[in-house]
Scaffold this motif. Sequence first.
Motif, PDB file in Angstrom:
ATOM      1  N   ALA A  17       0.825  -1.215   0.000  1.00 38.98           N
ATOM      2  CA  ALA A  17       0.000   0.000   0.000  1.00 38.98           C
ATOM      3  C   ALA A  17       0.858   1.263   0.000  1.00 38.98           C
ATOM      4  CB  ALA A  17      -0.950   0.015   1.194  1.00 38.98           C
ATOM      5  N   SER A  18       1.975   1.204  -0.729  1.00 43.61           N
ATOM      6  CA  SER A  18       2.856   2.366  -0.816  1.00 43.61           C
ATOM      7  C   SER A  18       2.724   3.099  -2.147  1.00 43.61           C
ATOM      8  CB  SER A  18       4.315   1.931  -0.629  1.00 43.61           C
ATOM      9  OG  SER A  18       4.704   1.023  -1.650  1.00 43.61           O
ATOM     10  N   ALA A  19       2.083   2.473  -3.134  1.00 45.11           N
ATOM     11  CA  ALA A  19       1.967   3.101  -4.458  1.00 45.11           C
ATOM     12  C   ALA A  19       0.781   2.512  -5.215  1.00 45.11           C
ATOM     13  CB  ALA A  19       3.253   2.908  -5.262  1.00 45.11           C
ATOM     14  N   VAL A  20       0.302   3.286  -6.194  1.00 44.43           N
ATOM     15  CA  VAL A  20      -0.831   2.889  -7.028  1.00 44.43           C
ATOM     16  C   VAL A  20      -0.451   3.055  -8.493  1.00 44.43           C
ATOM     17  CG1 VAL A  20      -3.224   3.415  -7.673  1.00 44.43           C
ATOM     18  CG2 VAL A  20      -2.521   3.582  -5.294  1.00 44.43           C
ATOM     19  N   LEU A  21      -0.862   2.093  -9.319  1.00 38.05           N
ATOM     20  CA  LEU A  21      -0.741   2.217 -10.765  1.00 38.05           C
ATOM     21  C   LEU A  21      -2.131   2.476 -11.329  1.00 38.05           C
ATOM     22  CD1 LEU A  21       1.736  -0.689 -11.514  1.00 38.05           C
ATOM     23  CD2 LEU A  21       2.195   1.751 -11.794  1.00 38.05           C
ATOM     24  N   GLU A  34      -7.269   4.442 -26.540  1.00 36.12           N
ATOM     25  CA  GLU A  34      -5.922   4.775 -26.084  1.00 36.12           C
ATOM     26  C   GLU A  34      -5.781   4.473 -24.602  1.00 36.12           C
ATOM     27  OE1 GLU A  34      -3.947   8.494 -27.836  1.00 36.12           O
ATOM     28  OE2 GLU A  34      -6.086   8.946 -28.009  1.00 36.12           O
ATOM     29  N   GLN A  35      -4.595   4.048 -24.205  1.00 33.14           N
ATOM     30  CA  GLN A  35      -4.305   3.810 -22.786  1.00 33.14           C
ATOM     31  C   GLN A  35      -2.999   4.482 -22.389  1.00 33.14           C
ATOM     32  OE1 GLN A  35      -4.955   0.746 -24.710  1.00 33.14           O
ATOM     33  NE2 GLN A  35      -7.114   0.958 -24.204  1.00 33.14           N
ATOM     34  N   THR A  36      -2.976   5.004 -21.183  1.00 34.99           N
ATOM     35  CA  THR A  36      -1.736   5.525 -20.588  1.00 34.99           C
ATOM     36  C   THR A  36      -1.632   4.969 -19.177  1.00 34.99           C
ATOM     37  OG1 THR A  36      -2.951   7.525 -19.912  1.00 34.99           O
ATOM     38  CG2 THR A  36      -1.620   7.661 -21.926  1.00 34.99           C
ATOM     39  N   LEU A  37      -0.404   4.873 -18.694  1.00 34.62           N
ATOM     40  CA  LEU A  37      -0.160   4.310 -17.367  1.00 34.62           C
ATOM     41  C   LEU A  37       0.496   5.357 -16.481  1.00 34.62           C
ATOM     42  CD1 LEU A  37      -0.305   1.763 -15.588  1.00 34.62           C
ATOM     43  CD2 LEU A  37       1.980   1.157 -16.439  1.00 34.62           C
ATOM     44  N   THR A  73       4.843  11.208  -8.293  1.00 37.30           N
ATOM     45  CA  THR A  73       3.969  10.776  -9.391  1.00 37.30           C
ATOM     46  C   THR A  73       4.786  10.741 -10.681  1.00 37.30           C
ATOM     47  OG1 THR A  73       3.250  13.023  -9.964  1.00 37.30           O
ATOM     48  CG2 THR A  73       1.944  11.835  -8.305  1.00 37.30           C
ATOM     49  N   ALA A  74       4.318   9.950 -11.637  1.00 39.46           N
ATOM     50  CA  ALA A  74       5.039   9.855 -12.913  1.00 39.46           C
ATOM     51  C   ALA A  74       4.126   9.261 -13.968  1.00 39.46           C
ATOM     52  CB  ALA A  74       6.292   8.990 -12.767  1.00 39.46           C
ATOM     53  N   LEU A  75       4.438   9.577 -15.230  1.00 48.36           N
ATOM     54  CA  LEU A  75       3.837   8.893 -16.374  1.00 48.36           C
ATOM     55  C   LEU A  75       4.807   7.795 -16.778  1.00 48.36           C
ATOM     56  CD1 LEU A  75       1.848   8.626 -18.801  1.00 48.36           C
ATOM     57  CD2 LEU A  75       3.271  10.308 -19.992  1.00 48.36           C
ATOM     58  N   VAL A  76       4.344   6.540 -16.806  1.00 49.15           N
ATOM     59  CA  VAL A  76       5.220   5.425 -17.171  1.00 49.15           C
ATOM     60  C   VAL A  76       5.409   5.444 -18.689  1.00 49.15           C
ATOM     61  CG1 VAL A  76       5.556   2.932 -17.085  1.00 49.15           C
ATOM     62  CG2 VAL A  76       4.350   4.092 -15.220  1.00 49.15           C
ATOM     63  N   GLN A  77       6.672   5.587 -19.111  1.00 44.52           N
ATOM     64  CA  GLN A  77       6.993   5.677 -20.532  1.00 44.52           C
ATOM     65  C   GLN A  77       7.046   4.281 -21.141  1.00 44.52           C
ATOM     66  OE1 GLN A  77       7.178   8.511 -22.148  1.00 44.52           O
ATOM     67  NE2 GLN A  77       7.118   9.876 -20.362  1.00 44.52           N
ATOM     68  N   LEU A  78       6.181   4.033 -22.128  1.00 48.96           N
ATOM     69  CA  LEU A  78       6.142   2.741 -22.809  1.00 48.96           C
ATOM     70  C   LEU A  78       6.686   2.920 -24.224  1.00 48.96           C
ATOM     71  CD1 LEU A  78       2.544   1.681 -21.684  1.00 48.96           C
ATOM     72  CD2 LEU A  78       4.727   1.114 -20.595  1.00 48.96           C
ATOM     73  N   PRO A  79       7.798   2.260 -24.557  1.00 49.13           N
ATOM     74  CA  PRO A  79       8.493   2.534 -25.824  1.00 49.13           C
ATOM     75  C   PRO A  79       7.815   1.989 -27.070  1.00 49.13           C
ATOM     76  CG  PRO A  79       9.647   0.844 -24.572  1.00 49.13           C
ATOM     77  CD  PRO A  79       8.574   1.361 -23.688  1.00 49.13           C
ATOM     78  N   LYS A  80       6.688   1.273 -26.939  1.00 48.08           N
ATOM     79  CA  LYS A  80       6.002   0.776 -28.133  1.00 48.08           C
ATOM     80  C   LYS A  80       4.553   1.250 -28.101  1.00 48.08           C
ATOM     81  CE  LYS A  80       5.183  -3.303 -30.996  1.00 48.08           C
ATOM     82  NZ  LYS A  80       5.403  -4.732 -31.191  1.00 48.08           N
ATOM     83  N   ASN A  97      10.912  -0.481 -12.175  1.00 49.47           N
ATOM     84  CA  ASN A  97      11.089  -0.317 -10.730  1.00 49.47           C
ATOM     85  C   ASN A  97      10.224   0.836 -10.228  1.00 49.47           C
ATOM     86  OD1 ASN A  97      12.430   2.043 -11.458  1.00 49.47           O
ATOM     87  ND2 ASN A  97      14.474   1.150 -11.202  1.00 49.47           N
ATOM     88  N   LEU A  98      10.355   1.203  -8.951  1.00 51.58           N
ATOM     89  CA  LEU A  98       9.520   2.248  -8.364  1.00 51.58           C
ATOM     90  C   LEU A  98       9.883   3.651  -8.844  1.00 51.58           C
ATOM     91  CD1 LEU A  98       9.038   0.984  -4.695  1.00 51.58           C
ATOM     92  CD2 LEU A  98       7.579   0.640  -6.693  1.00 51.58           C
ATOM     93  N   LYS A  99      10.969   3.769  -9.580  1.00 51.15           N
ATOM     94  CA  LYS A  99      11.281   5.054 -10.215  1.00 51.15           C
ATOM     95  C   LYS A  99      10.717   5.097 -11.631  1.00 51.15           C
ATOM     96  CE  LYS A  99      15.551   5.851  -7.613  1.00 51.15           C
ATOM     97  NZ  LYS A  99      17.038   6.041  -7.695  1.00 51.15           N
ATOM     98  N   CYS A 100       9.973   4.056 -11.984  1.00 52.99           N
ATOM     99  CA  CYS A 100       9.392   3.896 -13.331  1.00 52.99           C
ATOM    100  C   CYS A 100      10.463   3.783 -14.402  1.00 52.99           C
ATOM    101  CB  CYS A 100       8.416   5.035 -13.640  1.00 52.99           C
ATOM    102  SG  CYS A 100       6.990   5.053 -12.520  1.00 52.99           S
TER     103      CYS A 100
END
Length: 471
Positions: free
Chosen positions: A201-205, A222-225, A234-241, A272-275
């Motif tokens: 319970a330390s982070a949420v996706l 469209e989807q974003t994570l 907070t961060a936007l998870v970068q997905l290379p494809k 990882n937790l740094k995305c």
Amino acid sequence: FNESSGKQSHQGSVNLKLVQPSLTEKSVSVVKCSDGSVVSTFDLPKTTLLEFSPLNNVLVTWQPYTKSQDSPQGDANLQLWDLQSSQLIKALFQKKVDSWCPSWSEDEKICVRSVNNELHFFENNDFNTIANKLHMQKVSDFELSPGGQPSKVAVYVPGSKGAPSFVRLYQYPVLGGPSAALANKSFFKADRVTMQWNKKASAVLVTASTEVDKTGASYYGEQTLHYLAVNGETALVQLPKNGPIYDVAWSPNSAEFCVVYGFMPAKATIYNLKCDPVFDFGTGPRNAAYYSPQGHILVLAGFGNLRGQMEVWDVKKYKQVSKPEAPDATHFSWCPDGEHVVTATCSPRLRVSNGYKIWHYTGSVLHKWDVAAGSELWEVRWQLFPERSFPERAVKYQAVPSELGSTQAQTTQAYRPPALRHLPATPSSKLHEDEPPQNLRPGVSGERSLSKSALKNQKKREAKKAAKQVS
């Protein structure tokens, strides 16, 4: 296993209870699994959804909301039952099936329910008194954190009139005021979201989805994570494809997560937790990811409209263990021991070839069961056990012995017309280039394994730098 339309309770023990609607008597029965005795029976002929509270103190039943001449306002269709006394605790109105069931903390000290765009909090299963409220305009969805106290809640508010959607994290009971939120992440392009807490319970996706991709690139929208931590990061998870996000799975260690994404063949990457990406599994026919309960093995699978190919990976060594195949599987789940999995073909998703298989993760089929002709299999579940009942074992790479053998995915060849089959095969251009797995963790020398394009760019930079030094 539960081969009926029933529901298991959360606790796995000798006193595990099972709720089973009787099709003949039109009632709901609570059955003790240890001896099959009936604990309680409720006259609820229209019940379609059932759920236990985490400690099996409360049974929740839901019936479709209806109106009649005798009851123009409708009847309360959400019931909370005391499983010890079989008495009704509270009857409530719940018109929509979305978020129909209240959410409890694991110790049942907190229970949350969405009512008219508000969140109502109850304490210690007292549903006659609202202990707290989260007032926020147009709250659409929420997710209570796993574990005990202090409970946290992730709240989603959809955007409107040009304003962005946002997700906020709160820690109960601090729900009001400008500084109450632990974290806040706003974003556009979101018709709906899926929120997933990690085990600690330390982070949420947050997977944000739109119904339509306005660029026309994807049938799936469209989807974003997005990533939110209780420390405010907070961060936007970068997905290379580019392409859909098929699945997101937290590791049980809460320190990393796996994303399956991109147009087919899909990529799968651990972050990882740094995305930051840690390991890239390359591309393949997959749309789901399943961590073992101990977190030491990861299964990447392609079910649904794919052929049921599974890739079993040792996630400590990032080494593939096996590659079994379960065609037409509609269900997959890990046994609590972290050694076995079950795949099943169930109705109504598929009404033919219903049955299940129990596998060892090395690819061996240990047991197979098919339904009798004219029958259907609706659901398969493992018996639950208390956490830490099964310690992590060393990963095996050799298939365990089995009379039923193992099912490994066959290597497929490109189709060749009959008129050309007698001629020597010639290289042909592919619709896509398959990408191999690559370790993105810093190595011993501090360097990462680079992709071909990154390596090419690195060589260009080095050549440019060398040219400058010469001049």
